[in-house]
Structures are given as C-alpha cells and as structure tokens.
Write a protein that holds these residues in place. Structure first.
Motif, PDB file in Angstrom:
ATOM      1  N   GLU A 187      20.165  57.144  65.194  1.00  0.00           N
ATOM      2  CA  GLU A 187      21.405  56.636  65.137  1.00  0.00           C
ATOM      3  C   GLU A 187      21.324  55.117  65.553  1.00  0.00           C
ATOM      4  OE1 GLU A 187      23.699  60.741  65.399  1.00  0.00           O
ATOM      5  OE2 GLU A 187      23.758  59.591  67.478  1.00  0.00           O
ATOM      6  N   LEU A 188      20.730  54.835  66.682  1.00  0.00           N
ATOM      7  CA  LEU A 188      20.533  53.656  67.168  1.00  0.00           C
ATOM      8  C   LEU A 188      19.976  52.725  66.221  1.00  0.00           C
ATOM      9  CD1 LEU A 188      19.368  54.752  70.926  1.00  0.00           C
ATOM     10  CD2 LEU A 188      21.571  53.634  70.251  1.00  0.00           C
ATOM     11  N   LEU A 189      18.887  53.128  65.563  1.00  0.00           N
ATOM     12  CA  LEU A 189      18.304  52.277  64.484  1.00  0.00           C
ATOM     13  C   LEU A 189      19.265  51.880  63.332  1.00  0.00           C
ATOM     14  CD1 LEU A 189      14.672  53.593  63.851  1.00  0.00           C
ATOM     15  CD2 LEU A 189      15.315  51.412  64.439  1.00  0.00           C
ATOM     16  N   PHE A 190      20.329  52.893  63.019  1.00  0.00           N
ATOM     17  CA  PHE A 190      21.067  52.724  62.062  1.00  0.00           C
ATOM     18  C   PHE A 190      22.303  51.642  62.542  1.00  0.00           C
ATOM     19  CE2 PHE A 190      19.889  56.699  60.120  1.00  0.00           C
ATOM     20  CZ  PHE A 190      19.256  56.116  59.026  1.00  0.00           C
ATOM     21  N   GLU A 191      22.604  51.851  63.986  1.00  0.00           N
ATOM     22  CA  GLU A 191      23.770  51.187  64.582  1.00  0.00           C
ATOM     23  C   GLU A 191      23.473  49.812  64.994  1.00  0.00           C
ATOM     24  OE1 GLU A 191      24.743  53.459  67.840  1.00  0.00           O
ATOM     25  OE2 GLU A 191      25.352  55.392  66.680  1.00  0.00           O
ATOM     26  N   SER A 192      22.039  49.307  65.277  1.00  0.00           N
ATOM     27  CA  SER A 192      21.608  48.119  66.056  1.00  0.00           C
ATOM     28  C   SER A 192      20.971  47.262  65.110  1.00  0.00           C
ATOM     29  CB  SER A 192      20.902  48.434  67.272  1.00  0.00           C
ATOM     30  OG  SER A 192      20.262  47.319  67.695  1.00  0.00           O
ATOM     31  N   ASN A 193      21.743  46.271  64.669  1.00  0.00           N
ATOM     32  CA  ASN A 193      20.990  45.113  63.725  1.00  0.00           C
ATOM     33  C   ASN A 193      19.708  44.497  64.587  1.00  0.00           C
ATOM     34  OD1 ASN A 193      22.483  45.384  61.439  1.00  0.00           O
ATOM     35  ND2 ASN A 193      24.302  43.984  62.418  1.00  0.00           N
ATOM     36  N   ASP A 194      19.776  44.676  65.917  1.00  0.00           N
ATOM     37  CA  ASP A 194      18.974  43.751  66.568  1.00  0.00           C
ATOM     38  C   ASP A 194      17.505  44.932  66.549  1.00  0.00           C
ATOM     39  OD1 ASP A 194      17.227  42.511  68.536  1.00  0.00           O
ATOM     40  OD2 ASP A 194      17.577  43.803  69.956  1.00  0.00           O
ATOM     41  N   LEU A 195      17.543  46.055  66.886  1.00  0.00           N
ATOM     42  CA  LEU A 195      16.497  46.805  66.468  1.00  0.00           C
ATOM     43  C   LEU A 195      15.781  46.969  65.101  1.00  0.00           C
ATOM     44  CD1 LEU A 195      17.615  50.202  68.524  1.00  0.00           C
ATOM     45  CD2 LEU A 195      15.873  48.572  68.912  1.00  0.00           C
ATOM     46  N   LYS A 196      16.882  46.930  64.037  1.00  0.00           N
ATOM     47  CA  LYS A 196      16.350  46.856  62.620  1.00  0.00           C
ATOM     48  C   LYS A 196      15.695  45.803  62.296  1.00  0.00           C
ATOM     49  CE  LYS A 196      20.097  48.481  60.431  1.00  0.00           C
ATOM     50  NZ  LYS A 196      21.533  48.313  59.657  1.00  0.00           N
ATOM     51  N   PRO A 208       9.814  44.406  54.940  1.00  0.00           N
ATOM     52  CA  PRO A 208      11.034  44.895  54.430  1.00  0.00           C
ATOM     53  C   PRO A 208      10.882  46.176  53.705  1.00  0.00           C
ATOM     54  CG  PRO A 208       9.976  42.980  53.259  1.00  0.00           C
ATOM     55  CD  PRO A 208       9.433  43.187  54.408  1.00  0.00           C
ATOM     56  N   LYS A 209       9.960  46.921  53.302  1.00  0.00           N
ATOM     57  CA  LYS A 209       9.677  47.829  52.791  1.00  0.00           C
ATOM     58  C   LYS A 209      10.287  49.128  53.599  1.00  0.00           C
ATOM     59  CE  LYS A 209       5.152  48.769  54.695  1.00  0.00           C
ATOM     60  NZ  LYS A 209       3.656  48.770  54.492  1.00  0.00           N
ATOM     61  N   VAL A 210      10.579  48.870  54.900  1.00  0.00           N
ATOM     62  CA  VAL A 210      11.223  50.009  55.618  1.00  0.00           C
ATOM     63  C   VAL A 210      12.547  50.281  55.255  1.00  0.00           C
ATOM     64  CG1 VAL A 210      11.601  48.936  57.726  1.00  0.00           C
ATOM     65  CG2 VAL A 210      11.001  50.973  57.800  1.00  0.00           C
ATOM     66  N   LEU A 211      13.015  49.241  54.957  1.00  0.00           N
ATOM     67  CA  LEU A 211      14.743  49.067  54.545  1.00  0.00           C
ATOM     68  C   LEU A 211      15.003  49.569  52.946  1.00  0.00           C
ATOM     69  CD1 LEU A 211      16.885  48.211  56.732  1.00  0.00           C
ATOM     70  CD2 LEU A 211      16.930  46.034  55.474  1.00  0.00           C
ATOM     71  N   VAL A 212      15.846  50.543  53.112  1.00  0.00           N
ATOM     72  CA  VAL A 212      16.263  51.121  51.597  1.00  0.00           C
ATOM     73  C   VAL A 212      17.923  50.983  51.591  1.00  0.00           C
ATOM     74  CG1 VAL A 212      16.460  52.789  50.031  1.00  0.00           C
ATOM     75  CG2 VAL A 212      14.410  52.214  51.154  1.00  0.00           C
ATOM     76  N   GLU A 213      18.459  50.091  50.592  1.00  0.00           N
ATOM     77  CA  GLU A 213      19.963  49.922  50.473  1.00  0.00           C
ATOM     78  C   GLU A 213      20.425  49.506  52.236  1.00  0.00           C
ATOM     79  OE1 GLU A 213      21.612  53.561  49.107  1.00  0.00           O
ATOM     80  OE2 GLU A 213      20.664  52.994  47.065  1.00  0.00           O
ATOM     81  N   GLU A 214      19.973  48.693  52.742  1.00  0.00           N
ATOM     82  CA  GLU A 214      20.400  48.130  54.121  1.00  0.00           C
ATOM     83  C   GLU A 214      20.280  49.230  55.100  1.00  0.00           C
ATOM     84  OE1 GLU A 214      21.302  44.789  54.546  1.00  0.00           O
ATOM     85  OE2 GLU A 214      20.477  44.847  52.804  1.00  0.00           O
ATOM     86  N   LYS A 215      19.332  50.176  54.920  1.00  0.00           N
ATOM     87  CA  LYS A 215      19.198  51.273  56.029  1.00  0.00           C
ATOM     88  C   LYS A 215      17.767  51.402  56.144  1.00  0.00           C
ATOM     89  CE  LYS A 215      23.689  53.634  55.501  1.00  0.00           C
ATOM     90  NZ  LYS A 215      24.255  54.952  55.271  1.00  0.00           N
ATOM     91  N   ILE A 216      17.373  51.925  57.461  1.00  0.00           N
ATOM     92  CA  ILE A 216      16.183  52.123  57.594  1.00  0.00           C
ATOM     93  C   ILE A 216      15.716  53.570  56.962  1.00  0.00           C
ATOM     94  CG2 ILE A 216      14.365  53.095  59.501  1.00  0.00           C
ATOM     95  CD1 ILE A 216      14.960  50.175  59.665  1.00  0.00           C
ATOM     96  N   ASN A 217      14.791  53.704  56.185  1.00  0.00           N
ATOM     97  CA  ASN A 217      14.345  54.915  55.437  1.00  0.00           C
ATOM     98  C   ASN A 217      13.393  55.721  56.439  1.00  0.00           C
ATOM     99  OD1 ASN A 217      12.495  56.323  53.601  1.00  0.00           O
ATOM    100  ND2 ASN A 217      14.076  55.980  51.945  1.00  0.00           N
ATOM    101  N   LYS A 218      14.038  56.835  56.704  1.00  0.00           N
ATOM    102  CA  LYS A 218      13.527  57.689  57.660  1.00  0.00           C
ATOM    103  C   LYS A 218      11.779  58.249  57.049  1.00  0.00           C
ATOM    104  CE  LYS A 218      14.075  62.172  59.878  1.00  0.00           C
ATOM    105  NZ  LYS A 218      14.991  63.313  59.926  1.00  0.00           N
ATOM    106  N   LYS A 219      11.934  58.469  55.934  1.00  0.00           N
ATOM    107  CA  LYS A 219      10.718  59.041  55.235  1.00  0.00           C
ATOM    108  C   LYS A 219       9.396  58.015  55.297  1.00  0.00           C
ATOM    109  CE  LYS A 219       8.219  60.955  51.195  1.00  0.00           C
ATOM    110  NZ  LYS A 219       7.238  60.081  51.362  1.00  0.00           N
ATOM    111  N   ILE A 220       9.828  56.816  54.862  1.00  0.00           N
ATOM    112  CA  ILE A 220       8.899  55.683  54.841  1.00  0.00           C
ATOM    113  C   ILE A 220       8.584  55.323  56.074  1.00  0.00           C
ATOM    114  CG2 ILE A 220       8.697  53.176  54.509  1.00  0.00           C
ATOM    115  CD1 ILE A 220      10.517  53.530  51.979  1.00  0.00           C
ATOM    116  N   LEU A 221       9.508  55.230  57.385  1.00  0.00           N
ATOM    117  CA  LEU A 221       9.056  55.096  58.619  1.00  0.00           C
ATOM    118  C   LEU A 221       8.054  56.257  59.189  1.00  0.00           C
ATOM    119  CD1 LEU A 221       9.784  53.289  61.079  1.00  0.00           C
ATOM    120  CD2 LEU A 221      11.413  54.578  61.535  1.00  0.00           C
ATOM    121  N   SER A 222       8.473  57.374  58.890  1.00  0.00           N
ATOM    122  CA  SER A 222       7.712  58.579  59.165  1.00  0.00           C
ATOM    123  C   SER A 222       6.240  58.454  58.574  1.00  0.00           C
ATOM    124  CB  SER A 222       8.449  59.845  58.798  1.00  0.00           C
ATOM    125  OG  SER A 222       7.418  60.989  58.874  1.00  0.00           O
ATOM    126  N   ASP A 223       6.197  58.213  57.285  1.00  0.00           N
ATOM    127  CA  ASP A 223       4.567  57.944  56.756  1.00  0.00           C
ATOM    128  C   ASP A 223       4.058  56.778  57.460  1.00  0.00           C
ATOM    129  OD1 ASP A 223       5.413  60.105  55.197  1.00  0.00           O
ATOM    130  OD2 ASP A 223       5.738  58.658  53.386  1.00  0.00           O
TER     131      ASP A 223
END
Length: 199
Positions: free
Chosen positions: A39-48, A57-72
C-alpha cells in the motif's frame, strides 16, 4: 496502558495470514507488514520513484508497481532484494509505530510479517509466534493461492527466506499448521496462553 506487541511470522505458505484473519475475527488488531508495504508503494510517489531508479520502468504497469514483476525480480536477485528492503523497511517501521500509537488503548496488538528477522524488527516486539508447516504442504497451498507461480519459483522463494529452524530459539510460541488437526482451536488455545502470559 503498556500495550504488548506480538509478532506473527513464518515462511511463505505456512499460514501466517490465516492466524491473522482468525485474530481479526476475534476482535484483535493486526498490522500486516506485507500488505502495508504494498500500500505504501502505491501511495508514495517517492518510494515508487526510488524503485524505478533501482529496477527500471519495467516495474511500473499503468502507473502502478506490478506485484508479479517485482516479486520475480526480488526472488531471483538477492542483491536487489536487499536494496529494495532498505528502501521499503524504514517506511514500514515508521508506519507501524504510527499504527501502534493510534491503538495504544489495546492490551495486545499483533504484527504479521514474513521478514521479522531479516528486518531486525523482531527486537521491538514482546513476543513472537512462529507458524510452521511441512514444505510439501506449503508448496501445495501456494500453487492453489498464487496460480501465476511455478513450483520452481516457490522453491526459490522458500530457499531465500529464513529457515524456521534458524530462528526458533527467538520465538515464544510455535504454531504447527499441518492440516492434521483443526487450526482454529490451536489458534484460540495459543491466544489463551498469550493472555495468561501478559495478564
């Protein structure tokens, strides 16, 4: 009131979240570190932005952190995992302290985290519950829950996590979630033990 802080930890697929859900239903407050980190990752532009600088930029999908990509990425690269944790953990620690402050009228608060030991935050807790289960049971559960994961990915995650045997000495309560016995009575019985310990 001196609120007691109890940690709930265990490897992926052990049943930490099941324990948390039962405690929630029984009226206890539970802080879920993994969910709050997301949630903090979604809420905070600084963390993002810091994550994008680290991973690209591959970790971002439609302006949101993609959990699956990040996990991989995380579970295939220990060095990146360490760097990501150094970005996210301080924010989760601050957020947890703030949450505890808001619920300081509670006698007992619970904190669920897969990374209690890796982050060192177990030292700030009064007691720790370790949830354990056989590896084959854990793999079966994760395959049912996370249909996008393969068995090899799950084994890689398990290998990268702290083994229960290496942290058992730091834990006050062990909950075996082996599916041989009903789990709910076990959690309720454990809760009675905790209440007696901190009464």
């Amino acid at each position: 009131m001196n609120t007691k802080l109890i940690g709930i930890t265990g490897g992926i697929g052990s049943g930490k979240s099941t324990v948390s859900n039962i405690l929630n239903h029984l009226g206890y407050k539970v802080y879920n570190s993994d969910i709050r980190a997301q949630e903090l990752l979604f809420e905070s532009n600084d963390l993002k932005n810091r994550l994008i600088q680290l991973i690209g930029p591959k970790v971002l999908v439609e302006e949101k952190i993609n959990k699956k990509i990040l996990s991989d990425i995380i579970f295939n690269n220990k060095s990146i995992l360490k760097k990501i944790n150094s970005i996210i953990h301080p924010e989760v620690i601050k957020d947890f302290k703030s949450w505890v402050g808001k619920h300081s009228n509670e006698k007992i608060l619970f904190k669920e985290s897969a990374l209690l030991f890796e982050s060192g935050t177990y030292k700030d807790l009064d007691s720790i519950i370790l949830v354990i289960a056989q590896k084959k049971i854990r793999i079966k559960r994760i395959l049912q829950r996370d249909t996008y994961r393969t068995e090899d990915q799950i084994l890689s995650i398990i290998k990268n996590q702290v083994s229960p045997s290496s942290v058992i000495e730091f834990c006050d309560f062990i909950l075996e979630n082996d599916e041989k016995e009903l789990f709910l009575p076990k959690v309720i019985s454990l809760l009675d033990e905790i209440k007696i310990k901190f009464s």
